[in-house]
Design a protein around this motif. Sequence first.
Motif, PDB file in Angstrom:
ATOM      1  N   LEU A 112       0.820  -1.217   0.000  1.00 33.64           N
ATOM      2  CA  LEU A 112       0.000   0.000   0.000  1.00 33.64           C
ATOM      3  C   LEU A 112       0.852   1.264   0.000  1.00 33.64           C
ATOM      4  CD1 LEU A 112      -2.916  -0.902   2.427  1.00 33.64           C
ATOM      5  CD2 LEU A 112      -3.094  -0.300   0.011  1.00 33.64           C
ATOM      6  N   ILE A 113       1.892   1.293   0.809  1.00 35.34           N
ATOM      7  CA  ILE A 113       2.759   2.474   0.856  1.00 35.34           C
ATOM      8  C   ILE A 113       3.429   2.678  -0.498  1.00 35.34           C
ATOM      9  CG2 ILE A 113       4.873   3.423   1.858  1.00 35.34           C
ATOM     10  CD1 ILE A 113       4.038   2.102   4.507  1.00 35.34           C
ATOM     11  N   ALA A 114       3.887   1.590  -1.103  1.00 35.60           N
ATOM     12  CA  ALA A 114       4.532   1.695  -2.413  1.00 35.60           C
ATOM     13  C   ALA A 114       3.546   2.196  -3.467  1.00 35.60           C
ATOM     14  CB  ALA A 114       5.107   0.341  -2.827  1.00 35.60           C
ATOM     15  N   ALA A 115       2.337   1.656  -3.471  1.00 37.95           N
ATOM     16  CA  ALA A 115       1.348   2.037  -4.483  1.00 37.95           C
ATOM     17  C   ALA A 115       0.929   3.497  -4.339  1.00 37.95           C
ATOM     18  CB  ALA A 115       0.126   1.131  -4.389  1.00 37.95           C
ATOM     19  N   ILE A 116       0.579   3.894  -3.148  1.00 38.39           N
ATOM     20  CA  ILE A 116       0.102   5.259  -2.939  1.00 38.39           C
ATOM     21  C   ILE A 116       1.249   6.256  -3.084  1.00 38.39           C
ATOM     22  CG2 ILE A 116      -1.030   6.813  -1.313  1.00 38.39           C
ATOM     23  CD1 ILE A 116      -2.756   4.545  -2.664  1.00 38.39           C
ATOM     24  N   GLY A 117       2.425   5.887  -2.630  1.00 38.60           N
ATOM     25  CA  GLY A 117       3.584   6.764  -2.800  1.00 38.60           C
ATOM     26  C   GLY A 117       3.952   6.963  -4.254  1.00 38.60           C
ATOM     27  N   ALA A 118       3.724   5.937  -5.073  1.00 40.97           N
ATOM     28  CA  ALA A 118       4.060   6.036  -6.493  1.00 40.97           C
ATOM     29  C   ALA A 118       3.174   7.033  -7.222  1.00 40.97           C
ATOM     30  CB  ALA A 118       3.950   4.666  -7.150  1.00 40.97           C
ATOM     31  N   VAL A 119       1.896   7.034  -6.916  1.00 36.88           N
ATOM     32  CA  VAL A 119       0.978   7.910  -7.656  1.00 36.88           C
ATOM     33  C   VAL A 119       0.738   9.246  -6.968  1.00 36.88           C
ATOM     34  CG1 VAL A 119      -0.194   6.007  -8.803  1.00 36.88           C
ATOM     35  CG2 VAL A 119      -1.086   6.848  -6.637  1.00 36.88           C
ATOM     36  N   SER A 120       1.301   9.432  -5.788  1.00 34.21           N
ATOM     37  CA  SER A 120       1.025  10.676  -5.065  1.00 34.21           C
ATOM     38  C   SER A 120       1.709  11.892  -5.695  1.00 34.21           C
ATOM     39  CB  SER A 120       1.445  10.543  -3.598  1.00 34.21           C
ATOM     40  OG  SER A 120       2.846  10.400  -3.505  1.00 34.21           O
ATOM     41  N   LYS A 121       2.770  11.672  -6.437  1.00 32.30           N
ATOM     42  CA  LYS A 121       3.486  12.789  -7.078  1.00 32.30           C
ATOM     43  C   LYS A 121       3.616  12.509  -8.573  1.00 32.30           C
ATOM     44  CE  LYS A 121       5.976  13.806  -2.887  1.00 32.30           C
ATOM     45  NZ  LYS A 121       7.263  13.849  -2.210  1.00 32.30           N
ATOM     46  N   PRO A 122       2.532  12.741  -9.330  1.00 32.59           N
ATOM     47  CA  PRO A 122       2.559  12.398 -10.751  1.00 32.59           C
ATOM     48  C   PRO A 122       3.456  13.295 -11.594  1.00 32.59           C
ATOM     49  CG  PRO A 122       0.500  13.492 -10.217  1.00 32.59           C
ATOM     50  CD  PRO A 122       1.231  13.272  -8.919  1.00 32.59           C
ATOM     51  N   ASN A 123       3.941  14.399 -11.053  1.00 35.00           N
ATOM     52  CA  ASN A 123       4.788  15.312 -11.822  1.00 35.00           C
ATOM     53  C   ASN A 123       6.268  14.988 -11.711  1.00 35.00           C
ATOM     54  OD1 ASN A 123       2.589  16.840 -12.695  1.00 35.00           O
ATOM     55  ND2 ASN A 123       2.595  18.013 -10.802  1.00 35.00           N
ATOM     56  N   GLU A 124       6.637  14.003 -10.887  1.00 37.07           N
ATOM     57  CA  GLU A 124       8.046  13.671 -10.696  1.00 37.07           C
ATOM     58  C   GLU A 124       8.430  12.473 -11.548  1.00 37.07           C
ATOM     59  OE1 GLU A 124       9.033  13.196  -6.620  1.00 37.07           O
ATOM     60  OE2 GLU A 124       8.336  15.181  -6.073  1.00 37.07           O
ATOM     61  N   GLY A 125       9.703  12.370 -11.859  1.00 36.62           N
ATOM     62  CA  GLY A 125      10.205  11.256 -12.638  1.00 36.62           C
ATOM     63  C   GLY A 125      10.356  11.608 -14.105  1.00 36.62           C
ATOM     64  N   ASP A 126      10.795  10.616 -14.879  1.00 34.43           N
ATOM     65  CA  ASP A 126      10.948  10.854 -16.311  1.00 34.43           C
ATOM     66  C   ASP A 126       9.588  10.853 -17.004  1.00 34.43           C
ATOM     67  OD1 ASP A 126      10.342   8.192 -16.188  1.00 34.43           O
ATOM     68  OD2 ASP A 126      12.099   7.481 -17.253  1.00 34.43           O
ATOM     69  N   ARG A 127       9.592  11.111 -18.299  1.00 36.72           N
ATOM     70  CA  ARG A 127       8.348  11.270 -19.055  1.00 36.72           C
ATOM     71  C   ARG A 127       7.484  10.009 -18.998  1.00 36.72           C
ATOM     72  NH1 ARG A 127       6.678   9.793 -23.900  1.00 36.72           N
ATOM     73  NH2 ARG A 127       8.723   9.024 -24.494  1.00 36.72           N
ATOM     74  N   VAL A 128       8.096   8.853 -19.160  1.00 36.57           N
ATOM     75  CA  VAL A 128       7.340   7.596 -19.160  1.00 36.57           C
ATOM     76  C   VAL A 128       6.701   7.350 -17.798  1.00 36.57           C
ATOM     77  CG1 VAL A 128       7.540   5.098 -19.414  1.00 36.57           C
ATOM     78  CG2 VAL A 128       8.775   6.614 -20.972  1.00 36.57           C
ATOM     79  N   THR A 129       7.470   7.588 -16.740  1.00 31.60           N
ATOM     80  CA  THR A 129       6.944   7.396 -15.388  1.00 31.60           C
ATOM     81  C   THR A 129       5.797   8.358 -15.114  1.00 31.60           C
ATOM     82  OG1 THR A 129       9.132   6.672 -14.645  1.00 31.60           O
ATOM     83  CG2 THR A 129       7.557   7.309 -12.943  1.00 31.60           C
ATOM     84  N   ARG A 130       5.945   9.615 -15.524  1.00 29.04           N
ATOM     85  CA  ARG A 130       4.872  10.588 -15.313  1.00 29.04           C
ATOM     86  C   ARG A 130       3.605  10.183 -16.068  1.00 29.04           C
ATOM     87  NH1 ARG A 130       9.070  14.317 -16.425  1.00 29.04           N
ATOM     88  NH2 ARG A 130       8.083  14.736 -18.434  1.00 29.04           N
ATOM     89  N   GLN A 131       3.747   9.745 -17.307  1.00 26.41           N
ATOM     90  CA  GLN A 131       2.574   9.326 -18.074  1.00 26.41           C
ATOM     91  C   GLN A 131       1.926   8.088 -17.460  1.00 26.41           C
ATOM     92  OE1 GLN A 131       4.161   8.901 -22.023  1.00 26.41           O
ATOM     93  NE2 GLN A 131       3.734  11.030 -22.555  1.00 26.41           N
ATOM     94  N   ALA A 132       2.741   7.166 -16.970  1.00 26.16           N
ATOM     95  CA  ALA A 132       2.197   5.964 -16.339  1.00 26.16           C
ATOM     96  C   ALA A 132       1.464   6.308 -15.044  1.00 26.16           C
ATOM     97  CB  ALA A 132       3.315   4.959 -16.059  1.00 26.16           C
TER      98      ALA A 132
END
Length: 149
Positions: free
Chosen positions: A61-81
Amino acid sequence: MNEISRRDEVSLSGAALRGAPWKAAAIGGGAVSAVSFGLGALTGTGDLVWALGLGISLFALIAAIGAVSKPNEGDRVTRQARVWSLRHPWKFALLPAGITAVLDYPVQLVLDGEGVFGSAVDALWHGALVYLIASILTLTMQGRARSAR
């Protein structure tokens, strides 16, 4: 014609999880497992299998919510995902639920002694709970997808 395959959905979920806070998830899951088992041992009702299952579920749960909590961070592919994950929370949550079930099954099988099928049922229940909670929490963060455009 805009439909994507199940394989592509899993790939998008995995790409969104690529930048998840894995260290925080491991520390959080481990700490909750230790505290749960420790408090249970103090009261005489300690259950190692339950504590480990709780820790694994919280880890996912921490991994899942932490991953989508900041959609503007990361490279282009990660942001789009991540934006895709925020727009499709029920599809995104399948991967964290699967991770939970896969990690929890050996714990149930080895430590609980319920057999192959009983352990599978317990692991699937934990995965189903993670699926429901991760989906609902991701659904509440959908406004972040609109602001990430």
